[in-house]
Enzyme design. Structure first.
Site, mmCIF file in Angstrom:
data_model
loop_
_atom_site.group_PDB
_atom_site.id
_atom_site.type_symbol
_atom_site.label_atom_id
_atom_site.label_comp_id
_atom_site.label_asym_id
_atom_site.label_seq_id
_atom_site.Cartn_x
_atom_site.Cartn_y
_atom_site.Cartn_z
ATOM 1 N N SER A 1 50.173 55.590 46.615
ATOM 2 C CA SER A 1 49.260 56.457 45.872
ATOM 3 C C SER A 1 49.759 57.906 45.949
ATOM 4 C CB SER A 1 47.847 56.306 46.439
ATOM 5 O OG SER A 1 46.906 56.859 45.565
ATOM 6 N N ARG B 1 33.478 60.172 46.674
ATOM 7 C CA ARG B 1 34.163 59.091 47.358
ATOM 8 C C ARG B 1 33.801 57.728 46.762
ATOM 9 N NH1 ARG B 1 38.806 57.974 49.707
ATOM 10 N NH2 ARG B 1 38.680 56.605 51.501
ATOM 11 N N ASP C 1 46.238 46.724 39.956
ATOM 12 C CA ASP C 1 45.973 48.165 40.053
ATOM 13 C C ASP C 1 45.773 48.733 38.650
ATOM 14 O OD1 ASP C 1 45.968 50.898 40.466
ATOM 15 O OD2 ASP C 1 47.811 50.938 41.649
ATOM 16 N N HIS D 1 44.265 49.041 43.395
ATOM 17 C CA HIS D 1 45.105 50.153 43.813
ATOM 18 C C HIS D 1 45.309 50.177 45.332
ATOM 19 C CE1 HIS D 1 46.965 54.055 43.646
ATOM 20 N NE2 HIS D 1 46.013 54.624 44.352
ATOM 21 N N ASP D 2 44.274 49.744 46.053
ATOM 22 C CA ASP D 2 44.306 49.768 47.519
ATOM 23 C C ASP D 2 45.100 48.615 48.141
ATOM 24 O OD1 ASP D 2 43.182 52.038 48.429
ATOM 25 O OD2 ASP D 2 41.214 51.199 48.904
#
Lengths: 392, 205
Positions: free
Chosen positions: A160, A232, A335, A368-369
């Site tokens: 990222s 967040r 992602d 994405h994580d």
């Protein structure tokens, strides 16, 4: 025999153990905007031993909310954010490599950032912290690496925002690295990414608890408000895939005795959230409030938004012309924030410049994580270990 | 039919044939490189600067573990991003018959490489033809080991087909090597009927 097997497992897949954050002090740095920021403190941790020829150093670059504590346990027993990847016998083997990880410039985990004291006022910078770029973050990392006596890194690796930094390292410090691993990253943030960051910052700006104007003595101790929590939550939605949410939460409810979803208002016209996915986001948001700084969030997301190698260099090929490092680009097919197509833009420009680039799109469902999710670690471990091993 | 020898399945012989065609110290792109066995051999024995293209994730990871440069891409999408004439050799070994769009891929090979090496199982072998004639069904043999309904080998081509194909592309076959009973033979007589495998070095004219 059984005991021996257990010990071997612990040796080959063990934890690094206790690690303490160290601090390097510098006079300061001239930012890309021309602003001189000083004095400068860099929080970092090291693992393993630097070889006599100083050729086994690996620099790990954290993402938006990370810190220098990448592996092992800190004084409170908290595990590092990539402990599954970094340690004795792991993907980045601390028996073999000297691993360095530092908190990024503008962060709130020990490196100079909005919570640091502005020498011109004697007060914390707060919202008046100067604008920084991904390039500035990398320049600070380069100062640390030099400070540690390392002329050339074996590898820089990050996901990222860390992946953006790895790419920036390859472009702006070509002689200082032998290889780079760029994970779930892009050479230019998409308008969609900018949009999500903008909404996140707006949540912060709209927060009545936010201290506006110049920082005062209270800003050193004040805690961010709900705005940061909302930012967040938005972030977390973008880090997960639809499939992960379906598998992890589905439409499950927080309270098992509730008969279906009933919308109920709380005391202040708010609600606590009845679905598990809401509960998850609430937890992520409120725990982030405890551990992060809203001005850091603003400063860092702004740096991510402004990252655009295509615009800065007039095309990716121009940007990549000077790269001498081997580059491995990794993407995840689930992602949607930094999709594979963005990784391929990097790959194709590197190919056009006839650079030594490898590319893998991993089939992992975690969005994405994915690079942080333990379930994907066996694949990632083999790739990272194999690649580091093949770099000469 | 089971007695047809399959040298390309015993990697060494097929790989030796390819390796012999390659000048040491050159750049080689291996399409459908699998786990990188051939590229590793070429790196170790011929000092080539290799790169593989492979779609299967597990095989891609194996390449990286071997220190082989690899691109996890789908060949059928072409070689987008690979610059013109950026490799001395582009190899397509035992993969042509599995591609959705062989013409597009071979055109791309001719664009990216100075020379291309293509190997494929020959469906024109007399034993295959004979079995086809006698049984009237699609033969299953060692060069084509799976039944038609579950095989990656979607194209069944002969050496004669291949010659015509290359001619139609406006390219040139520079060398032909045929594998007959496990033995590589250069320009074998009646190759289309006798060879289990064809291996051709081609170039754009």
């Amino acid at each position: 025999m059984q005991e021996r097997a257990v010990r071997e497992y612990a040796d080959s897949d063990g934890r690094y153990g206790r690690v303490d954050t160290q601090y390097a002090e510098f006079d300061g740095i001239t930012l890309e905007t021309g602003f001189f920021l000083g004095p400068l403190t860099v929080a970092y941790e090291t693992y393993g031993t630097l070889s006599p020829t100083r050729d086994n150093a690996v620099l790990i670059l954290h993402a938006l909310s990370g810190d220098a504590h990448v592996a092992g346990t800190d004084e409170t027993g908290r595990l590092g954010w990539w402990d599954a990847m970094v340690g004795p016998g792991k993907g980045i083997d601390t028996n073999k490599y000297f691993v360095v990880c530092s908190n990024c410039l503008g962060g709130c985990k020990g490196t100079t950032g909005p919570r640091s004291i502005d020498p011109s006022t004697g007060m914390p910078y707060g919202p008046s912290f100067p604008r920084i770029s991904i390039g500035d973050m990398v320049n600070v990392q380069a100062m640390l690496v030099k400070h540690l006596g390392i002329e050339r890194l074996h590898n820089v690796i990050g996901g990222s925002m860390g992946g953006m930094q790895a790419l920036e390292w390859a472009v702006s410090h070509p002689d200082a690295i032998r290889s780079a691993i760029v994970i779930a990253a892009t050479a230019r943030l998409s308008p969609q990414g900018i949009a999500f960051n903008w909404v996140g910052r707006n949540a912060i700006y709209s927060d009545p608890a936010r201290v506006c104007g110049p920082a005062d003595e209270n800003s050193a101790t004040r805690r961010p408000g709900r705005g940061l929590a909302v930012a967040r939550m938005i972030g977390h939605i973008t880090y997960l895939s639809e499939e992960t949410m379906e598998v992890k939460f589905g439409r499950k409810l927080k309270l098992k005795d509730m008969n279906g979803y009933r919308y109920s208002l709380g005391e202040n016209g708010t609600e606590g959230g009845e679905f598990e996915v809401e509960s998850y986001l609430e937890h992520q948001g409120s725990s982030f409030m405890q551990r992060f700084d809203e001005d850091s969030y603003v400063i860092i997301t702004k740096a991510i938004d402004l990252f655009d190698m295509e615009g800065t260099y007039g095309g990716l090929r121009n940007a990549f012309g000077k790269i001498s490092a081997k580059v491995l680009v990794l993407s995840f097919n689930s992602d949607w924030l930094y999709p594979t197509a963005m990784s391929l833009d990097i790959v194709r420009a590197l190919q056009a410049e006839k650079k030594d680039v490898s590319f893998v799109e991993l089939d992992l469902p975690y969005g994405h994580d994915s690079f942080l999710v333990n379930a994907g670690m066996p694949y990632l471990t083999r790739i990272v270990r194999g690649y580091l091993n093949g770099v000469r | 039919m089971d007695d047809i020898k399959t040298p390309f399945h015993e990697f060494q012989i097929g790989f030796n044939v390819i390796s012999d065609l390659i000048t040491p110290g050159t750049r080689v792109l291996d399409l459908g490189c699998g786990t990188g066995t051939l590229l590793q051999k070429l790196r170790d024995e011929k000092d080539v600067e290799g790169c593989g293209v492979e779609l299967d994730q597990e095989k891609v990871i194996r390449c990286i573990e071997r220190g082989i440069r690899v691109m996890g891409l789908d060949l059928d999408e072409g070689l987008i991003g690979f610059p013109d004439l950026s490799y001395e050799y582009v190899i397509l070994s035992r993969t042509l018959q599995q591609l959705m769009n062989p013409e597009r891929v071979v055109r791309e090979m001719l664009r990216v490489g100075s020379k291309s090496i293509i190997t494929f199982p020959n469906y024109g072998h007399w034993k295959i033809v004979l079995r086809y004639m006698i049984t009237g069904r699609t033969p299953v043999c060692e060069t084509h080991p799976d039944p038609w309904y579950k095989t990656p080998d979607v194209h069944r081509l002969t050496i004669s087909d291949f010659r015509e194909f290359i001619r139609k592309l406006g390219a040139k076959i520079e060398k032909e090597i045929h594998i007959i009973d496990n033995v590589p033979v250069k320009d074998a007589l009646l190759a289309n009927r006798r060879a289990e495998w064809g291996c051709c070095l081609i170039s754009a004219t």
